[in-house]
Design a protein around this motif. Structure first.
Motif, PDB file in Angstrom:
ATOM      1  N   SER A 121     -13.654 -16.971  36.473  1.00  0.00           N
ATOM      2  CA  SER A 121     -14.868 -17.223  35.656  1.00  0.00           C
ATOM      3  C   SER A 121     -16.117 -16.440  36.297  1.00  0.00           C
ATOM      4  O   SER A 121     -16.873 -16.082  35.605  1.00  0.00           O
ATOM      5  CB  SER A 121     -15.115 -18.695  35.738  1.00  0.00           C
ATOM      6  N   SER A 178     -15.782 -13.771  37.326  1.00  0.00           N
ATOM      7  CA  SER A 178     -16.012 -11.861  36.853  1.00  0.00           C
ATOM      8  C   SER A 178     -16.689 -11.851  35.676  1.00  0.00           C
ATOM      9  O   SER A 178     -16.904 -10.623  35.126  1.00  0.00           O
ATOM     10  CB  SER A 178     -14.327 -11.603  36.918  1.00  0.00           C
ATOM     11  N   HIS A 179     -16.655 -12.919  34.593  1.00  0.00           N
ATOM     12  CA  HIS A 179     -17.123 -12.925  33.360  1.00  0.00           C
ATOM     13  C   HIS A 179     -18.727 -12.886  33.663  1.00  0.00           C
ATOM     14  O   HIS A 179     -19.425 -12.804  32.503  1.00  0.00           O
ATOM     15  CB  HIS A 179     -16.672 -14.018  32.476  1.00  0.00           C
ATOM     16  N   ARG A 180     -19.156 -13.108  34.537  1.00  0.00           N
ATOM     17  CA  ARG A 180     -20.643 -13.139  34.949  1.00  0.00           C
ATOM     18  C   ARG A 180     -20.790 -11.868  36.060  1.00  0.00           C
ATOM     19  O   ARG A 180     -21.385 -12.056  37.080  1.00  0.00           O
ATOM     20  CB  ARG A 180     -21.264 -14.264  35.452  1.00  0.00           C
ATOM     21  N   ASP A 181     -20.439 -10.639  35.691  1.00  0.00           N
ATOM     22  CA  ASP A 181     -20.328  -9.399  37.000  1.00  0.00           C
ATOM     23  C   ASP A 181     -21.518  -9.045  37.413  1.00  0.00           C
ATOM     24  O   ASP A 181     -21.493  -8.195  38.026  1.00  0.00           O
ATOM     25  CB  ASP A 181     -19.226  -8.573  36.312  1.00  0.00           C
ATOM     26  N   LYS A 182     -22.783  -9.453  36.900  1.00  0.00           N
ATOM     27  CA  LYS A 182     -23.950  -9.206  37.359  1.00  0.00           C
ATOM     28  C   LYS A 182     -24.643 -10.136  38.273  1.00  0.00           C
ATOM     29  O   LYS A 182     -25.740 -10.259  38.494  1.00  0.00           O
ATOM     30  CB  LYS A 182     -24.934  -8.820  36.119  1.00  0.00           C
ATOM     31  N   SER A 183     -23.597 -11.386  38.151  1.00  0.00           N
ATOM     32  CA  SER A 183     -24.396 -12.470  39.114  1.00  0.00           C
ATOM     33  C   SER A 183     -24.276 -12.322  40.727  1.00  0.00           C
ATOM     34  O   SER A 183     -23.485 -11.553  41.230  1.00  0.00           O
ATOM     35  CB  SER A 183     -23.705 -13.860  38.609  1.00  0.00           C
ATOM     36  N   TYR A 226     -20.631 -13.388  41.886  1.00  0.00           N
ATOM     37  CA  TYR A 226     -19.625 -12.053  41.619  1.00  0.00           C
ATOM     38  C   TYR A 226     -19.723 -11.033  42.886  1.00  0.00           C
ATOM     39  O   TYR A 226     -18.885 -10.417  43.286  1.00  0.00           O
ATOM     40  CB  TYR A 226     -19.588 -11.716  40.335  1.00  0.00           C
ATOM     41  N   SER A 277     -15.963  -3.791  33.818  1.00  0.00           N
ATOM     42  CA  SER A 277     -17.123  -5.077  33.421  1.00  0.00           C
ATOM     43  C   SER A 277     -16.097  -6.145  32.921  1.00  0.00           C
ATOM     44  O   SER A 277     -15.498  -6.044  32.111  1.00  0.00           O
ATOM     45  CB  SER A 277     -17.932  -4.613  32.305  1.00  0.00           C
ATOM     46  N   ASN A 282     -17.061  -9.007  32.253  1.00  0.00           N
ATOM     47  CA  ASN A 282     -17.939  -9.644  31.024  1.00  0.00           C
ATOM     48  C   ASN A 282     -17.644  -9.108  29.685  1.00  0.00           C
ATOM     49  O   ASN A 282     -17.291  -9.574  28.779  1.00  0.00           O
ATOM     50  CB  ASN A 282     -19.235  -9.545  31.284  1.00  0.00           C
ATOM     51  N   HIS A 309     -15.061  -7.096  29.341  1.00  0.00           N
ATOM     52  CA  HIS A 309     -13.531  -6.342  29.383  1.00  0.00           C
ATOM     53  C   HIS A 309     -13.391  -5.102  29.131  1.00  0.00           C
ATOM     54  O   HIS A 309     -12.537  -4.620  28.552  1.00  0.00           O
ATOM     55  CB  HIS A 309     -12.668  -7.369  28.179  1.00  0.00           C
TER      56      HIS A 309
END
Length: 251
Positions: A132, A134-139, A142, A184, A186, A188
């Protein structure tokens, strides 16, 4: 440690070679004797850690059998893997390093995690699971996860670099490849991926560079071309590999 056959397969490798080690120590200099002792101590330490995890795995197998389950369907730590992944991952890196140092193997694959992982990282102050996050890969979460995995790669490289071998170190004569399956999570997006190469492969690879293939065209930036190049430098000669027939330029 790496021989899985014979009637002594579960016995310490150091116990199996004790007489040879003692005999060798009597024939070498005091400096070499100290190196041998240092090496044997490091092997013993890894053996003890591996034995502890093997015992946990055996208990997990017994629990699974009693409950009519498969280990793969059990959660940590019931499946025999430690709930805190840090020690487990460090042990895997140490085993790879010993395999290279003893020349038992020059090829190893180490998968520390998988794409759909549900692992948590409380020691990183991350509340999300790996997938989960990885779907916010700019957070920030992550980034902390990614930095942690890069630190494991750096740890393995440092271990190899601290092992003298010939005119350099084990790392000088090896090549580590660290890669992600996504650019990415987010989006894919796997149209490009980051790749880290570490180690000089006995002078076959020039280190200390950043190579960018984004504008080279898809035909000239295939991962399989990279694999062809690395195999060629390890004296494995192939006309093609996967979807590539040419080596990666400028490597």
């Amino acid at each position: 440690m790496f021989d899985n056959h014979g009637s002594r397969r579960n016995e310490s490798i150091l116990d199996r070679v004790r007489d040879d080690a003692v005999s060798l120590s009597h024939r070498v200099s005091s400096a070499d004797r100290a190196k041998i002792e240092e090496y044997l101590s490091s092997v013993r330490e890894v053996e003890k850690r591996a034995a502890s995890m093997r015992a946990a795995r055996d208990k997990a197998a017994a629990r699974a059998k009693d409950n009519g389950k498969t280990i793969a369907m059990m959660k940590r730590p019931d499946d025999g893997l430690p709930e805190d992944i840090r020690e487990h991952m460090r042990l895997m890196c140490d085993i790879v390093a010993l395999g290279f140092q003893t020349d038992k193997s020059r090829v190893a694959t180490l998968l520390l995690n998988r794409d759909l992982s549900g692992l948590f990282y409380p020691f990183l102050d991350v509340q999300s699971t790996h997938h989960s996050a990885s779907h916010r890969d700019k957070s920030d979460e992550y980034e902390r996860i990614s930095r942690y995995y890069c630190s494991q790669y750096a740890y393995l490289a440092s271990k190899l670099d601290a092992m003298p071998e010939g005119d350099g170190t084990v790392l000088d004569h090896s090549c580590l490849l660290f890669i992600s399956s996504m650019w990415s999570g987010n989006a894919h997006d796997s149209s490009k991926v980051p790749v880290l190469l570490t180690g000089g492969l006995s002078g076959e690879l020039e280190t200390g560079r950043v190579l960018d293939y984004i504008d080279k065209g898809d035909e000239n930036r295939k991962l399989c071309s990279l694999y062809l190049s690395l195999m060629d430098r390890m004296d494995v000669k192939l006309d093609h590999f996967g979807d590539a027939e040419n080596q990666l330029a400028d490597l």
